[in-house]
Enzyme design. Sequence first.
Site, PDB file in Angstrom:
ATOM      1  CG  HIS A 102      -1.745  -1.017   1.591  1.00  0.00           C
ATOM      2  ND1 HIS A 102      -1.329  -2.166   2.197  1.00  0.00           N
ATOM      3  CD2 HIS A 102      -3.084  -1.140   1.433  1.00  0.00           C
ATOM      4  CE1 HIS A 102      -2.363  -2.972   2.390  1.00  0.00           C
ATOM      5  NE2 HIS A 102      -3.449  -2.377   1.929  1.00  0.00           N
ATOM      6  CG  ASP A 105       1.797  -0.979   3.418  1.00  0.00           C
ATOM      7  OD1 ASP A 105       1.075  -0.642   4.362  1.00  0.00           O
ATOM      8  OD2 ASP A 105       1.437  -1.733   2.486  1.00  0.00           O
TER       9      ASP A 105
HETATM   10  C1  XUL Z   1      -7.579  -6.309   4.748  1.00  0.00           C
HETATM   11  C2  XUL Z   1      -6.797  -6.788   3.592  1.00  0.00           C
HETATM   12  C3  XUL Z   1      -5.936  -5.771   2.913  1.00  0.00           C
HETATM   13  C4  XUL Z   1      -5.949  -5.901   1.429  1.00  0.00           C
HETATM   14  C5  XUL Z   1      -5.238  -4.794   0.713  1.00  0.00           C
HETATM   15  O1  XUL Z   1      -8.321  -7.279   5.373  1.00  0.00           O
HETATM   16  O2  XUL Z   1      -6.835  -7.943   3.258  1.00  0.00           O
HETATM   17  O3  XUL Z   1      -4.647  -5.889   3.403  1.00  0.00           O
HETATM   18  O4  XUL Z   1      -5.377  -7.111   1.017  1.00  0.00           O
HETATM   19  O5  XUL Z   1      -5.686  -3.541   1.081  1.00  0.00           O
END
Ligand code: XUL
Length: 443
Positions: A102, A105
């Site tokens: 993300h 992150d």
């Molecule tokens: C949350 C989840 C996230 C997604 C990406 O439950 O799985 O980490 O994979 O935003």
Amino acid sequence: MADTVFSNFSTVKFEGATSSNPLAYQFYDADKVVLGKPLSEHLRFSVAYWHSFAMTGGDPFGGATIHRPWMAAGDAIAQAKVKADAAFELCRVLDLPFFAFHDADIAPADESLGQTLRNFHTIVDYLDEKMSQSKTKLLWGTANLFSHSRFMAGASTNPDPDVFSWCAATVKHCMDATMQLGGSNYVLWGGREGYETLLNTDMKQELEQMGRFLSLVVEYKHKIGFKGQILVEPKPKEPTAHQYDFDTATVFGFLKRFGLENEVRVNLEANHATLAGHTFEHEIATAGALGILGSLDINRGDPLLGWDTDQFPNDLWSLTLSMYHVIKAGGLGLGGCNFDAKVRRQSFTPEDLVHAHVGGVDLCARAFLSAANLIEEGQYDALLTDRYAGWKTPEAQAMLRGQRSLEEIAAKAELDEICPLPQSGKQERIENLLARKIYTLPY
Ligand code: XUL
Ligand code: CO
């Protein structure tokens, strides 16, 4: 490159099922050719930046237990760079081909949009440089549109159009970065796209906003010539009580409504499937049947806790059936197996992270090998084919293809005086067949 907490670990190697080395792969023989290509190309393993490098072990009752050196390495940009060094080192240690991230992150956020984006691109350029010096590739990029308080009433579904615009700007830049880094996919998980109470929610309005947002993302993908897949990640609840992307079937209906069913696929996560009252294999089989299987987030929940615990996998039965349905759906293509999984809060050492991934990789590899073997051997598929054999007759095919009206079917049924007899579903026989395959070593 500077030393990282993983520098002292040698690269994990495949040593075979009889190895007693806890930091060796017993089943993940990356180059082993199965069903026409190497295991590494079927599974396309990925390390998740958020759980492995940003997560601090907090839970609703306690704070951080995990303190990584990069969390105190100078200013925020310096910290992000040390974190990136460690991330690439872990991929080197595990010898896995991909990572996923993300925006939040990898780079420090700021209260201003402009500064947040500048920080983000600084670190994206740093990752770009690191990627040019290593084998590690990007499986997918995504935007965190759920942690900051500005998203508490929704991201694209927020009552405030400025939040929609903030999200649009963020996703645009995250898609640019994903393309710059050669990512295979762009993921959207709608962490705040849902509601806590219907009392303050205009659901029709919110669904229209979400549909528009996804359409804009798809339009932009084509505009910039991004060749990867756009993936929506279903989840039924948590953080909101009612998430709009409940499960694969719900997402498919949503995609159909906005004419996006040929543009967007799903990124399926095991723990999200079980929260929805499904199994992982159910979700994969549904996506396969609807032609929208994109990628997998590998993990597991704890049925005794009941929330999204994101643990590393340990259920060989479910994972083997999951891999069976992946293969039946034609494989993962541009997708992969991303470890959206975190170590427990007491597992605070870097070594714990290595063990966690080694176990997860091996379980997936073993599951895949068993599933491939099950298919090659053919007994199970033969039982299924036999169960539906009646539908192969010309009359049944005509019915299925819409060449018979309801009255014609009725008239023929009456004329033939049909009297269907009960048939065994053979469940126990099939369970025994699968148990032999799953719990016997897949040589
Ligand atoms: C949350 C989840 C996230 C997604 C990406 O439950 O799985 O980490 O994979 O935003
Ligand atoms: Co996930």
